[in-house]
Design a protein around this motif. Structure first.
Motif, short mmCIF file in Angstrom:
data_model
loop_
_atom_site.label_atom_id
_atom_site.label_comp_id
_atom_site.label_asym_id
_atom_site.label_seq_id
_atom_site.Cartn_x
_atom_site.Cartn_y
_atom_site.Cartn_z
N ARG A 1 -74.07 4.50 -15.93
CA ARG A 1 -74.86 5.71 -16.10
C ARG A 1 -75.01 6.11 -17.57
O ARG A 1 -76.05 6.58 -17.99
N SER A 2 -73.94 5.91 -18.35
CA SER A 2 -73.92 6.42 -19.72
C SER A 2 -74.21 5.38 -20.79
O SER A 2 -74.64 5.72 -21.89
N GLY A 3 -73.91 4.13 -20.49
CA GLY A 3 -74.06 3.09 -21.50
C GLY A 3 -72.88 3.01 -22.46
O GLY A 3 -72.89 2.23 -23.40
N ALA A 4 -71.85 3.83 -22.24
CA ALA A 4 -70.68 3.83 -23.11
C ALA A 4 -69.74 2.68 -22.73
O ALA A 4 -69.87 2.07 -21.67
N ALA B 1 -74.55 20.28 -27.81
CA ALA B 1 -74.99 20.32 -29.20
C ALA B 1 -73.99 21.08 -30.07
O ALA B 1 -73.71 20.69 -31.22
N ARG B 2 -73.41 22.15 -29.51
CA ARG B 2 -72.43 22.94 -30.27
C ARG B 2 -71.18 22.13 -30.56
O ARG B 2 -70.64 22.18 -31.67
N GLU B 3 -70.72 21.37 -29.57
CA GLU B 3 -69.51 20.56 -29.77
C GLU B 3 -69.76 19.45 -30.79
O GLU B 3 -68.92 19.16 -31.63
N LYS B 4 -70.95 18.83 -30.72
CA LYS B 4 -71.30 17.81 -31.71
C LYS B 4 -71.35 18.39 -33.11
O LYS B 4 -70.83 17.81 -34.07
N ALA B 5 -72.01 19.56 -33.24
CA ALA B 5 -72.17 20.18 -34.55
C ALA B 5 -70.82 20.62 -35.11
O ALA B 5 -70.56 20.49 -36.32
N ALA B 6 -69.95 21.13 -34.24
CA ALA B 6 -68.64 21.60 -34.70
C ALA B 6 -67.82 20.46 -35.28
O ALA B 6 -67.03 20.66 -36.23
N ALA B 7 -68.01 19.26 -34.74
CA ALA B 7 -67.25 18.10 -35.22
C ALA B 7 -67.71 17.65 -36.60
O ALA B 7 -67.03 16.85 -37.26
N SER B 8 -68.85 18.17 -37.07
CA SER B 8 -69.38 17.76 -38.37
C SER B 8 -68.63 18.40 -39.53
O SER B 8 -68.69 17.92 -40.67
N GLY B 9 -67.94 19.53 -39.25
CA GLY B 9 -67.19 20.22 -40.30
C GLY B 9 -68.06 21.02 -41.24
O GLY B 9 -67.59 21.49 -42.28
N GLY C 1 -70.67 11.55 -29.02
CA GLY C 1 -71.65 10.62 -29.55
C GLY C 1 -71.53 9.22 -28.98
O GLY C 1 -71.99 8.25 -29.58
N LEU C 2 -70.92 9.11 -27.80
CA LEU C 2 -70.67 7.80 -27.20
C LEU C 2 -71.65 7.44 -26.10
O LEU C 2 -71.59 6.35 -25.53
#
Length: 309
Positions: free
Chosen positions: A15-18, A218-226, A45-46
């Protein structure tokens, strides 16, 4: 802690391709919750966005019918694809789709309607078909679109016969423009919808629960950017805008030319036709979407059967 089986990991990978290990970790982190595991993978991002249709398992046919300024789509399921090639089954789907032009979206009303040329209701005819064809069948859903002035265009992908196939699309165009021009536009838009599978017509019609789920990812991805908080908020909003554009029909890029937004395609067509054109409604039925059939291990079944001898 829920047991994480190899089958669960495989399904998540499909389903995910991960990767397998990432899928196993995602399931462990989410206590075996499949949808939460997909979100976890995406946030890391996986994985790409979950496939909209999932694993399609139901068989049967989608029928579409248009009469005047009204169109109907109906999905009738069967157990095997073999039945979809049966003349009796195809005739039933075609007839029931035409009936839906009168009965509307309500499946119960459709099943209760008198079957043309038969001795009883649609439900009674369906029951007889199950007995004579030898396979379970069901009328799953129906939808009707209409315009006051204009056309309803239709398209069937993977057609098994006229008006019958695996994907059925209806496009309702409201306009005083010539019917031939509207039909040509409607057919192209229907083909786009079959391929692009939008979630809604416009941003206003998107399911807000789906939007909020995307916002959380999106919030979790952005938060990981620092990055600083104000930059993170802009990243989140940018991600949501992109999601809305890619998943609403009017915001999508036309698959036929790969560059023009659908809203601009319609505006240009209206200008060429000498009057405004409004895409009022659309319907896209894909056979079996949202239904999953339990997979069996044939070798295990044979071993189990042998053990019972």
């Amino acid at each position: 802690m829920a047991e994480i089986t190899a089958a669960m990991v495989k399904d998540l990978r499909d389903r995910s391709g991960a990767g397998m290990m990432d899928c196993k970790k995602a399931l462990a982190e989410t206590n075996g919750d499949f949808e939460a595991a997909i979100d976890w993978l995406r946030a890391k991002g996986l994985a790409t966005a979950a496939k909209k249709s999932g694993r399609v398992a139901a068989e049967g046919l989608v029928g579409v019918a248009v009469k005047g300024t009204k169109g109907a789509a109906v999905e009738v399921n069967s157990e095997t694809d073999f039945v979809a090639k049966n003349d009796q089954f195809q005739g039933f789907v075609r007839t029931v789709t035409e009936l839906a032009l009168t009965t509307g979206d309500d499946v119960a009303a459709l099943l209760a309607a008198a079957y043309p040329g038969g001795e009883g209701s649609v439900q009674e005819t369906l029951t007889n078909n199950v007995a004579t064809i030898g396979e379970n069948q069901s009328v799953r859903r129906a939808a009707v679109v209409s315009v006051d002035q204009g056309v309803v265009a239709s398209y069937v992908h993977n057609a098994a016969a006229d008006g019958l196939g695996k994907i059925g699309v209806l496009v309702a165009l409201e306009s005083a423009a010539p019917a031939d021009q509207l039909n040509a536009l409607g057919k192209q838009l229907a083909m786009h919808i079959a391929a692009a599978n939008p979630l809604a017509l416009s941003e206003a019609e998107l399911d807000q629960a789906v939007v909020e789920r995307e916002r959380s990812i999106a919030r979790e991805k952005a938060a990981a950017s620092g990055k600083p908080a104000e930059i993170i908020e802009k990243m989140i909003e940018g991600g949501i805008r992109k999601f809305q554009q890619e998943n609403t029909l009017l915001g999508q890029v036309f698959v036929i030319d790969g560059k023009t937004k659908i809203t601009d395609v319609i505006a240009q067509a209206g200008k060429a036709a000498g009057g405004p054109i409004t895409l009022k409604q659309y319907v896209r039925f894909q056979l079996g979407e949202g239904i999953e059939k339990a997979e069996s291990d044939f070798a295990a079944e044979v071993a189990a059967a042998a053990g019972k001898q």
